[in-house]
Design a protein around this motif. Structure first.
Motif, PDB file in Angstrom:
ATOM      1  N   TYR A   1       9.343   4.363  -3.013  1.00  0.00           N
ATOM      2  CA  TYR A   1       8.631   3.957  -1.794  1.00  0.00           C
ATOM      3  C   TYR A   1       7.152   3.679  -2.085  1.00  0.00           C
ATOM      4  N   PHE A   2       6.626   2.681  -1.397  1.00  0.00           N
ATOM      5  CA  PHE A   2       5.182   2.400  -1.366  1.00  0.00           C
ATOM      6  C   PHE A   2       4.574   3.313  -0.307  1.00  0.00           C
ATOM      7  N   TYR A   3       3.410   3.885  -0.586  1.00  0.00           N
ATOM      8  CA  TYR A   3       2.733   4.692   0.424  1.00  0.00           C
ATOM      9  C   TYR A   3       1.251   4.333   0.480  1.00  0.00           C
ATOM     10  N   HIS A   4       0.651   4.564   1.628  1.00  0.00           N
ATOM     11  CA  HIS A   4      -0.791   4.369   1.771  1.00  0.00           C
ATOM     12  C   HIS A   4      -1.372   5.500   2.607  1.00  0.00           C
ATOM     13  N   VAL A   5      -2.670   5.716   2.444  1.00  0.00           N
ATOM     14  CA  VAL A   5      -3.352   6.836   3.085  1.00  0.00           C
ATOM     15  C   VAL A   5      -4.409   6.294   4.036  1.00  0.00           C
ATOM     16  N   TRP A   6      -4.314   6.690   5.301  1.00  0.00           N
ATOM     17  CA  TRP A   6      -5.314   6.278   6.284  1.00  0.00           C
ATOM     18  C   TRP A   6      -6.604   7.080   6.095  1.00  0.00           C
ATOM     19  N   ARG A   7      -7.745   6.425   6.280  1.00  0.00           N
ATOM     20  CA  ARG A   7      -9.033   7.102   6.145  1.00  0.00           C
ATOM     21  C   ARG A   7      -9.481   7.639   7.504  1.00  0.00           C
ATOM     22  N   ASP A   8      -8.745   8.574   8.057  1.00  0.00           N
ATOM     23  CA  ASP A   8      -9.158   9.193   9.309  1.00  0.00           C
ATOM     24  C   ASP A   8      -9.235  10.696   9.110  1.00  0.00           C
ATOM     25  N   GLU A   9      -9.461  11.413  10.205  1.00  0.00           N
ATOM     26  CA  GLU A   9      -9.649  12.856  10.063  1.00  0.00           C
ATOM     27  C   GLU A   9      -8.391  13.560   9.575  1.00  0.00           C
ATOM     28  N   CYS A  10      -7.241  12.930   9.742  1.00  0.00           N
ATOM     29  CA  CYS A  10      -5.985  13.549   9.305  1.00  0.00           C
ATOM     30  C   CYS A  10      -5.572  13.116   7.910  1.00  0.00           C
ATOM     31  N   ASN A  11      -6.188  12.033   7.390  1.00  0.00           N
ATOM     32  CA  ASN A  11      -5.765  11.468   6.107  1.00  0.00           C
ATOM     33  C   ASN A  11      -4.243  11.286   6.073  1.00  0.00           C
ATOM     34  N   GLY A  12      -3.713  10.717   7.144  1.00  0.00           N
ATOM     35  CA  GLY A  12      -2.269  10.554   7.268  1.00  0.00           C
ATOM     36  C   GLY A  12      -1.692   9.624   6.216  1.00  0.00           C
TER      37      GLY A  12
ATOM     38  N   THR B   1       6.595   3.141   3.025  1.00  0.00           N
ATOM     39  CA  THR B   1       7.295   1.886   3.269  1.00  0.00           C
ATOM     40  C   THR B   1       8.378   1.711   2.218  1.00  0.00           C
ATOM     41  N   LYS B   2       9.600   1.480   2.675  1.00  0.00           N
ATOM     42  CA  LYS B   2      10.692   1.234   1.743  1.00  0.00           C
ATOM     43  C   LYS B   2      10.577  -0.182   1.190  1.00  0.00           C
ATOM     44  N   PRO B   3      10.464  -0.358  -0.129  1.00  0.00           N
ATOM     45  CA  PRO B   3      10.343  -1.703  -0.692  1.00  0.00           C
ATOM     46  C   PRO B   3      11.651  -2.480  -0.569  1.00  0.00           C
ATOM     47  N   GLU B   4      11.514  -3.756  -0.238  1.00  0.00           N
ATOM     48  CA  GLU B   4      12.671  -4.644  -0.137  1.00  0.00           C
ATOM     49  C   GLU B   4      12.320  -5.969  -0.802  1.00  0.00           C
ATOM     50  N   PRO B   5      13.280  -6.630  -1.427  1.00  0.00           N
ATOM     51  CA  PRO B   5      13.001  -7.929  -2.034  1.00  0.00           C
ATOM     52  C   PRO B   5      12.439  -8.900  -0.996  1.00  0.00           C
ATOM     53  N   GLY B   6      11.361  -9.590  -1.360  1.00  0.00           N
ATOM     54  CA  GLY B   6      10.743 -10.541  -0.443  1.00  0.00           C
ATOM     55  C   GLY B   6       9.647  -9.957   0.421  1.00  0.00           C
ATOM     56  N   MET B   7       9.477  -8.631   0.402  1.00  0.00           N
ATOM     57  CA  MET B   7       8.435  -8.013   1.221  1.00  0.00           C
ATOM     58  C   MET B   7       7.052  -8.319   0.642  1.00  0.00           C
ATOM     59  N   MET B   8       6.144  -8.748   1.510  1.00  0.00           N
ATOM     60  CA  MET B   8       4.757  -8.984   1.129  1.00  0.00           C
ATOM     61  C   MET B   8       3.881  -8.035   1.935  1.00  0.00           C
ATOM     62  N   LEU B   9       3.072  -7.253   1.251  1.00  0.00           N
ATOM     63  CA  LEU B   9       2.120  -6.344   1.892  1.00  0.00           C
ATOM     64  C   LEU B   9       0.715  -6.893   1.696  1.00  0.00           C
ATOM     65  N   LEU B  10      -0.064  -6.910   2.769  1.00  0.00           N
ATOM     66  CA  LEU B  10      -1.463  -7.329   2.702  1.00  0.00           C
ATOM     67  C   LEU B  10      -2.313  -6.206   3.263  1.00  0.00           C
ATOM     68  N   PHE B  11      -3.371  -5.827   2.535  1.00  0.00           N
ATOM     69  CA  PHE B  11      -4.204  -4.715   2.970  1.00  0.00           C
ATOM     70  C   PHE B  11      -5.604  -4.855   2.375  1.00  0.00           C
ATOM     71  N   PRO B  12      -6.593  -4.182   2.975  1.00  0.00           N
ATOM     72  CA  PRO B  12      -7.953  -4.250   2.430  1.00  0.00           C
ATOM     73  C   PRO B  12      -8.054  -3.506   1.109  1.00  0.00           C
ATOM     74  N   ASN B  13      -8.990  -3.927   0.280  1.00  0.00           N
ATOM     75  CA  ASN B  13      -9.099  -3.411  -1.078  1.00  0.00           C
ATOM     76  C   ASN B  13      -9.373  -1.915  -1.154  1.00  0.00           C
TER      77      ASN B  13
END
Length: 218
Positions: free
Chosen positions: A165-176, A180-192
């Protein structure tokens, strides 16, 4: 033969033609997930596109005898191979992905100013059983100056829990943390600056194409 347009062709399209072009090569499902200043978008590209990219990239790796840099101060761990694709990735592929990135930004109103996108760097990572990425960012600069994309050219389609699985961490007080389950053809876009990584691959092979684009304010 690729169905992608030649470089520069999309610049000559009007809005209606551009919208039809984008819909032709992507699925209907898309998620825009904002959280304070952080955000991530999931979009699916048609398998004909990602399969073609994977074949061209892997052929270029072999034809150019590219060096595996996975052990050279990268975030790769375990049974991984990673290759830099600067000067190798076909311009039509870069142009196509740039069109997708612009469409995502504009339709989700992520930026409130006119901008251009400058291609920065591209690489591919090929992971097998036991491979994973440690948590990392592509830059700590805020606000947005670089956008990152991860496109799954192949993924292990199993029901195994948390497999790669792909994971990301939110920059908030909870650091949640979100997964995301990877699937063929999935495109993820996010800030650097978004912290992200992957869980260990349980079996099979996954391959990603990763690009960064610099945002230039007009």
């Amino acid at each position: 033969m690729s169905e992608l347009p030649s470089v520069g062709m999309t610049e000559e399209m009007n809005a209606e033609e551009m919208d039809a072009f984008i819909k032709k090569f992507r699925g209907e499902e898309e998620k825009f997930i904002p959280r304070d200043e952080d955000w991530i978008v999931e979009r699916f590209l048609h398998s004909s596109i990602t399969d073609g990219m994977r074949k061209r990239i892997n052929k270029a790796i072999k034809d150019n005898d590219l060096k595996d840099i996975s052990k050279e101060n990268t975030t790769c761990r375990g049974n991984f191979k990673q290759y830099i694709l600067d000067g190798i990735l076909e311009e039509d592929d870069v142009d196509f992905i740039k069109v997708q990135v612009r469409d995502i930004i504009e339709k989700n109103e992520i930026l409130d100013y006119k901008f251009d996108l400058e291609f920065s760097i591209a690489w591919t990572a090929i992971g097998k059983k036991g491979s994973f990425h440690i948590p990392h960012t592509h830059s700590r600069d805020v606000p947005v100056d670089v956008l990152s994309t991860t496109i799954y050219l192949s993924a292990n389609e199993t029901d195994e829990s948390d497999d790669g699985y792909f994971y990301h961490v939110w920059r908030d007080e909870c650091n949640g943390v979100e997964y995301t389950k990877p699937e063929p053809g999935m495109m993820l876009l996010f800030p650097n600056w978004l912290v992200h990584g992957t869980l260990p691959q349980g079996s099979g092979t996954r391959q990603t194409l990763n690009l960064s684009f610099k945002v230039v304010k007009r």
